[in-house]
Design an enzyme around this catalytic site. Structure first.
Site, PDB file in Angstrom:
ATOM      1  N   CYS A   1       0.788  -1.317   0.003  1.00 32.17           N
ATOM      2  CA  CYS A   1       0.112  -0.025   0.012  1.00 32.17           C
ATOM      3  C   CYS A   1       0.869   1.363  -0.144  1.00 32.17           C
ATOM      4  O   CYS A   1       0.320   2.240  -0.229  1.00 32.17           O
ATOM      5  CB  CYS A   1      -0.942   0.120   1.418  1.00 32.17           C
ATOM      6  SG  CYS A   1      -2.041  -1.293   1.538  1.00 32.17           S
TER       7      CYS A   1
ATOM      8  N   GLU B   1     -27.461  11.042   8.763  1.00 39.42           N
ATOM      9  CA  GLU B   1     -26.927  11.871  10.030  1.00 39.42           C
ATOM     10  C   GLU B   1     -25.247  11.708  10.008  1.00 39.42           C
ATOM     11  O   GLU B   1     -24.759  12.530  10.095  1.00 39.42           O
ATOM     12  CB  GLU B   1     -27.365  11.580  11.223  1.00 39.42           C
ATOM     13  CG  GLU B   1     -27.000  12.411  12.494  1.00 39.42           C
ATOM     14  CD  GLU B   1     -27.263  13.574  12.453  1.00 39.42           C
ATOM     15  OE1 GLU B   1     -26.718  14.722  13.242  1.00 39.42           O
ATOM     16  OE2 GLU B   1     -28.274  14.095  11.721  1.00 39.42           O
TER      17      GLU B   1
ATOM     18  N   HIS C   1     -10.199  -3.745   4.197  1.00 37.04           N
ATOM     19  CA  HIS C   1     -11.034  -4.772   3.475  1.00 37.04           C
ATOM     20  C   HIS C   1     -12.516  -4.863   3.913  1.00 37.04           C
ATOM     21  O   HIS C   1     -12.758  -6.048   4.025  1.00 37.04           O
ATOM     22  CB  HIS C   1     -10.329  -5.893   3.196  1.00 37.04           C
ATOM     23  CG  HIS C   1      -8.994  -6.084   2.385  1.00 37.04           C
ATOM     24  ND1 HIS C   1      -8.308  -7.052   2.180  1.00 37.04           N
ATOM     25  CD2 HIS C   1      -8.310  -4.944   1.687  1.00 37.04           C
ATOM     26  CE1 HIS C   1      -7.038  -6.569   1.565  1.00 37.04           C
ATOM     27  NE2 HIS C   1      -7.158  -5.542   1.277  1.00 37.04           N
TER      28      HIS C   1
ATOM     29  N   HIS D   1      -6.241   1.851   4.918  1.00 36.48           N
ATOM     30  CA  HIS D   1      -6.625   0.908   3.965  1.00 36.48           C
ATOM     31  C   HIS D   1      -7.598  -0.265   4.475  1.00 36.48           C
ATOM     32  O   HIS D   1      -6.887  -1.174   5.330  1.00 36.48           O
ATOM     33  CB  HIS D   1      -5.739   0.450   2.950  1.00 36.48           C
ATOM     34  CG  HIS D   1      -6.003  -0.457   1.935  1.00 36.48           C
ATOM     35  ND1 HIS D   1      -7.311  -0.478   1.284  1.00 36.48           N
ATOM     36  CD2 HIS D   1      -5.560  -1.786   1.672  1.00 36.48           C
ATOM     37  CE1 HIS D   1      -7.319  -1.513   0.554  1.00 36.48           C
ATOM     38  NE2 HIS D   1      -6.437  -2.212   0.672  1.00 36.48           N
TER      39      HIS D   1
ATOM     40  N   HIS E   1     -12.797  -4.974  -3.529  1.00 38.43           N
ATOM     41  CA  HIS E   1     -11.400  -4.875  -2.722  1.00 38.43           C
ATOM     42  C   HIS E   1     -11.652  -4.244  -1.485  1.00 38.43           C
ATOM     43  O   HIS E   1     -11.316  -5.012  -0.423  1.00 38.43           O
ATOM     44  CB  HIS E   1     -10.515  -4.143  -3.641  1.00 38.43           C
ATOM     45  CG  HIS E   1      -9.041  -4.230  -3.100  1.00 38.43           C
ATOM     46  ND1 HIS E   1      -7.798  -4.184  -3.817  1.00 38.43           N
ATOM     47  CD2 HIS E   1      -8.570  -4.221  -1.780  1.00 38.43           C
ATOM     48  CE1 HIS E   1      -6.770  -4.074  -2.969  1.00 38.43           C
ATOM     49  NE2 HIS E   1      -7.202  -3.867  -1.672  1.00 38.43           N
TER      50      HIS E   1
END
Length: 251
Positions: free
Chosen positions: A104, A156, A123, A121, A213
């Protein structure tokens, strides 16, 4: 500055960094990036966001970027597992022996180049499902799934998302939240160019979904990135349940 280069390329281009620079990751302060990353990884594991060593997190502090490694189970991560990079030069100041840098990394750098203080990041299943629902809608309407976007309003929790980089305040109840979706690739680092393109096309976004992903979320600080990741995951889950009940995302 483009961040398009793999974590391995960055690592190989500079030879052997000083793997003994443990002082960069050892601290009794729980808010130190190396400690904070480990705590967040355990929390995200418990949420089901980073199972099977997937996902990642990086925190920028001053000139240094702290990055969770590849291949380490997130609930077991320790400060000595953390990579440290100098942002300006893309040089690793600390590389844990044996471990590989996160795939990443180039995407994290893209966020940091836009002024982020942290990038997460995950999943998340809800993020993945939202991308599939948007894909289904596009195909049903005879539209291309490329350059698609998740949109929702009058929820909200949208108030947990900032208006945009350089803008004061948060989105409001009647504002429309837009999260761009990019196509997945076989290798994580190959997402970088698409991520950067989405950032430029949606300059106010703090997140980019990756079809089938997961999602990348960033913020001005680690606390803001965490808040936005949590808010978005709530919204994604709500959107999936709304679709199950045949409720529209945009009234």
């Amino acid at each position: 500055m483009s961040a398009v280069c793999s974590a391995e390329t960055i690592m190989n281009a500079q030879g052997d960094a000083d793997s003994s620079a443990d002082h960069l990751v050892i601290s009794s302060d729980p808010e130190h990036p190396a400690n904070h990353i480990c705590t967040l990884c355990r929390n995200f594991y418990n949420l089901g966001w980073v199972t099977g060593t997937g996902g990642g997190i990086s925190i920028k502090k001053d000139a240094h970027i702290f990055i969770a490694p590849s291949g380490v189970q997130k609930e077991l991560m320790q400060p000595l597992n953390i990579f440290v990079m100098e942002h300006a030069t893309r040089t690793y100041l600390r590389k844990p022996p044996i471990l590989k840098p996160s795939a990443c990394t180039p995407l994290f750098l893209a966020a940091f180049d836009k002024g982020a203080g942290s990038c997460i990041h995950t999943h998340s299943q809800w993020a993945v499902l939202v991308t599939l629902l948007v894909e289904k809608d596009a195909l049903a309407a005879g539209k291309s799934v490329s350059n698609s976007c998740f949109e929702i309003e009058q929820i909200e929790q949208i108030k947990g998302i900032p208006k945009g980089r350089g803008k004061d305040g948060m989105l409001g109840y009647f504002d429309r939240l837009k999260v761009p979706i990019i196509e997945n690739t076989a290798h994580e680092e190959d997402l970088t160019q698409s991520l950067e393109t989405a950032m430029n096309q949606y300059p106010d976004t703090y997140a980019v979904l990756v079809r089938r992903h997961g999602v990348y979320v960033w913020g001005a600080s680690v606390s803001k990135a965490k808040t936005q990741a949590e808010s978005l995951d709530y919204i994604f889950r709500l959107a999936v349940e709304m679709r199950r009940l045949d409720l529209p995302w945009v009234p």
